[in-house]
Design a protein around this motif. Structure first.
Motif, mmCIF file in Angstrom:
data_model
loop_
_atom_site.group_PDB
_atom_site.id
_atom_site.type_symbol
_atom_site.label_atom_id
_atom_site.label_comp_id
_atom_site.label_asym_id
_atom_site.label_seq_id
_atom_site.Cartn_x
_atom_site.Cartn_y
_atom_site.Cartn_z
ATOM 1 N N GLY A 72 -0.605 10.649 5.430
ATOM 2 C CA GLY A 72 -0.941 11.327 4.181
ATOM 3 C C GLY A 72 -2.112 12.277 4.346
ATOM 4 O O GLY A 72 -2.469 12.637 5.472
ATOM 5 N N VAL A 73 -2.723 12.670 3.244
ATOM 6 C CA VAL A 73 -3.755 13.707 3.341
ATOM 7 C C VAL A 73 -5.187 13.229 3.108
ATOM 8 O O VAL A 73 -6.129 13.883 3.545
ATOM 9 N N GLY A 74 -5.381 12.121 2.396
ATOM 10 C CA GLY A 74 -6.757 11.768 2.023
ATOM 11 C C GLY A 74 -7.200 10.442 2.604
ATOM 12 O O GLY A 74 -6.395 9.531 2.795
ATOM 13 N N PRO A 75 -8.505 10.289 2.902
ATOM 14 C CA PRO A 75 -9.000 9.053 3.487
ATOM 15 C C PRO A 75 -9.200 7.907 2.480
ATOM 16 O O PRO A 75 -9.396 6.762 2.872
ATOM 17 N N GLY A 76 -9.208 8.199 1.168
ATOM 18 C CA GLY A 76 -9.292 7.125 0.170
ATOM 19 C C GLY A 76 -10.699 6.677 -0.162
ATOM 20 O O GLY A 76 -11.027 6.491 -1.329
ATOM 21 N N ALA A 77 -11.522 6.516 0.840
ATOM 22 C CA ALA A 77 -12.930 6.122 0.629
ATOM 23 C C ALA A 77 -13.638 6.259 1.960
ATOM 24 O O ALA A 77 -13.024 6.631 2.960
ATOM 25 N N VAL A 78 -14.923 5.955 1.972
ATOM 26 C CA VAL A 78 -15.657 6.045 3.235
ATOM 27 C C VAL A 78 -15.121 4.988 4.202
ATOM 28 O O VAL A 78 -14.564 3.965 3.791
ATOM 29 N N ARG A 79 -15.313 5.220 5.481
ATOM 30 C CA ARG A 79 -14.686 4.365 6.500
ATOM 31 C C ARG A 79 -15.172 2.928 6.430
ATOM 32 O O ARG A 79 -14.399 1.996 6.674
ATOM 33 N N VAL A 80 -16.447 2.712 6.105
ATOM 34 C CA VAL A 80 -16.979 1.343 6.087
ATOM 35 C C VAL A 80 -16.412 0.542 4.908
ATOM 36 O O VAL A 80 -16.487 -0.680 4.897
ATOM 37 N N ILE A 81 -15.849 1.211 3.922
ATOM 38 C CA ILE A 81 -15.300 0.491 2.766
ATOM 39 C C ILE A 81 -13.792 0.340 2.881
ATOM 40 O O ILE A 81 -13.253 -0.767 2.757
ATOM 41 N N ALA A 82 -13.087 1.455 3.144
ATOM 42 C CA ALA A 82 -11.625 1.406 3.099
ATOM 43 C C ALA A 82 -10.991 1.375 4.484
ATOM 44 O O ALA A 82 -9.779 1.533 4.619
ATOM 45 N N GLY A 83 -11.802 1.187 5.524
ATOM 46 C CA GLY A 83 -11.246 1.157 6.876
ATOM 47 C C GLY A 83 -11.054 2.562 7.420
ATOM 48 O O GLY A 83 -11.272 3.561 6.734
ATOM 49 N N THR A 84 -10.630 2.599 8.680
ATOM 50 C CA THR A 84 -10.495 3.894 9.344
ATOM 51 C C THR A 84 -9.110 3.970 9.975
ATOM 52 O O THR A 84 -8.525 2.946 10.266
ATOM 53 N N THR A 85 -8.588 5.161 10.174
ATOM 54 C CA THR A 85 -7.242 5.225 10.757
ATOM 55 C C THR A 85 -7.331 5.068 12.280
ATOM 56 O O THR A 85 -8.374 5.345 12.890
#
Ligand SMILES: Cc1ncc(COP(=O)(O)O)c(C=O)c1O
Length: 394
Positions: A72-85
């Protein structure tokens, strides 16, 4: 009636217009490439940092499109909160390996990478030795850290030593320099600076925004150029110039990268690069690892332009890289030169105060592997014509 609290801004804007110092941003109707479309006209582009021509490369576009399908296009939240790809981790590992660094972490931009790094390493008790021509993002990062800043003369290692010898009463210390200076195209004497840092127990940081993908073997950057692997503690880079996308990176000692994952505020409090950006950057690393052809073509093109412009009689300053300034002096002359080039079919923006000091206005001729030999001939002929019309050259 109460007075308008924004009146001063209107006054300032008017002054800028009157002094010819207001920035006039062109609107592109095409991708960033060797040629761009502006106001319906095709123009030869000599003002982008698209050193390797990757910004619109088919392989880069395909990689970004595939990543959109998968992530998809958006990260959803910062990496420390919503994880990282998985892509973000892959890019960081690939960049570390490419640059022969212990570890790497990415940020939203090179500017952010600086804002994250300096305040995470330096505090109010500390002292930073900073080259007087360092980029604005380093200056802001130093201010944000609250450390005392001592500016040393541009690329002057003796002055750096003098400043260190006379400094006292501080906690930690750090030297920060640009790798390639973006307004002049000259290279920091990083080997000598590294020796000074080691002799004085100082952290050494280099911002290699314009060296990434340009200097070193196959574009591995300034640390590789001077063969200083393992000796420069922290290297900042951008993914928006030679890499052709957007984003920033910090490569170097694993302890610093791990610390930035805990204390780098733009990492903790701002969302990451998007998945298509990251995937395109991975593709850029693939391309750089597969072949040195693009980097070599960039340097060949830059040398043709440098020799051509010098032969015409232009003053190209201290440049030793694909950034070639034409030193013109007054802002009005630089703007007139840029306007005439534009009318003749070449796009080069004038660089004026406050980006460079008053009286040091210039055109920055930014070279790219994307230019063909015919592009270079055409551009040189137009520079010659405008230079003669304005009596900058004979
Ligand atoms: C030395 C230096 N550092 C940092 C940056 C900022 O990079 P970015 O555009 O990725 O924020 C630039 C861009 O002009 C630069 O020249």
């Amino acid at each position: 009636m109460t007075s308008n609290p924004l009146a001063w801004i209107e006054d300032e804007l008017e002054q800028l217009q009157k002094a010819g110092l207001a920035l006039n941003i062109r609107t592109l109707e095409s991708p960033m490439d060797a040629w761009v479309t502006i106001d319906g006209r095709r123009l030869l582009n000599f003002c982008a940092n698209n050193y390797l021509g990757l910004a619109n490369h088919p392989r880069m576009r395909r990689a970004a499109q595939e990543a959109i399908e998968r992530f998809g296009v958006g990260p959803g939240a910062v990496r420390v909160i919503a994880g990282t790809t998985a892509l973000h981790i892959e890019l960081e590992e690939r960049l570390a390996a490419f640059k022969h660094a212990e570890a790497c972490i990415t940020f939203q931009s090179g500017f952010m990478a600086n804002l994250a790094t300096v305040p995470a390493l330096m505090g109010a008790e500390d002292l930073i030795f900073s080259d007087e021509l360092n980029h604005a993002s380093i200056i802001d990062a130093c201010r944000l850290s609250r450390a005392k800043v001592v500016r040393y003369r541009h690329n002057d290692v003796d002055d750096l030593r003098r400043q260190i010898d006379t400094a006292s009463g501080y906690g930690r210390g750090m030297i920060i320099t640009d790798g390639v200076f973006s307004m002049d195209g000259d290279i920091a004497p990083l080997d000598a600076i590294c020796e000074v840092a080691e002799a004085n127990g100082l952290i050494l940081m280099v911002d290699d925004a314009h060296g990434e993908g340009v200097l070193g073997r196959g574009g591995r950057g300034i640390v590789d150029h001077f063969d200083l692997h393992g000796r420069v503690h922290v290297e900042i880079g951008t993914l928006s110039k030679a890499f052709g996308v957007v984003g920033g990176l910090v490569a170097g000692k694993r302890s610093i990268v791990d610390w930035l994952r805990q204390r780098g505020r733009p990492f903790l409090f701002s969302s990451a690069m998007t998945a298509p950006d990251v995937a395109a950057c991975i593709e850029a690393v693939n391309m750089l690892e597969e072949s040195e052809e693009l980097v070599q073509r960039l340097w060949r093109n830059a040398e043709v332009m440098r020799q051509g412009l010098v032969a015409l009689g232009f003053d190209t300053g201290e440049s030793a890289t694909p950034i070639i300034p034409l030193m013109l002096g007054e802002a009005a002359l630089a703007q007139d030169f840029s306007r005439r080039l534009f009318a003749a079919g070449v796009f080069v923006t004038a660089t004026v105060y406050p980006t460079v000091p008053m009286g040091k206005a210039r055109l920055r001729v930014m070279n790219s592997a994307a230019h063909s030999p015919e592009d270079l001939d055409k551009a040189l002929a137009i520079f010659a014509q405008v230079g003669r019309d304005l009596e900058v050259i004979d």
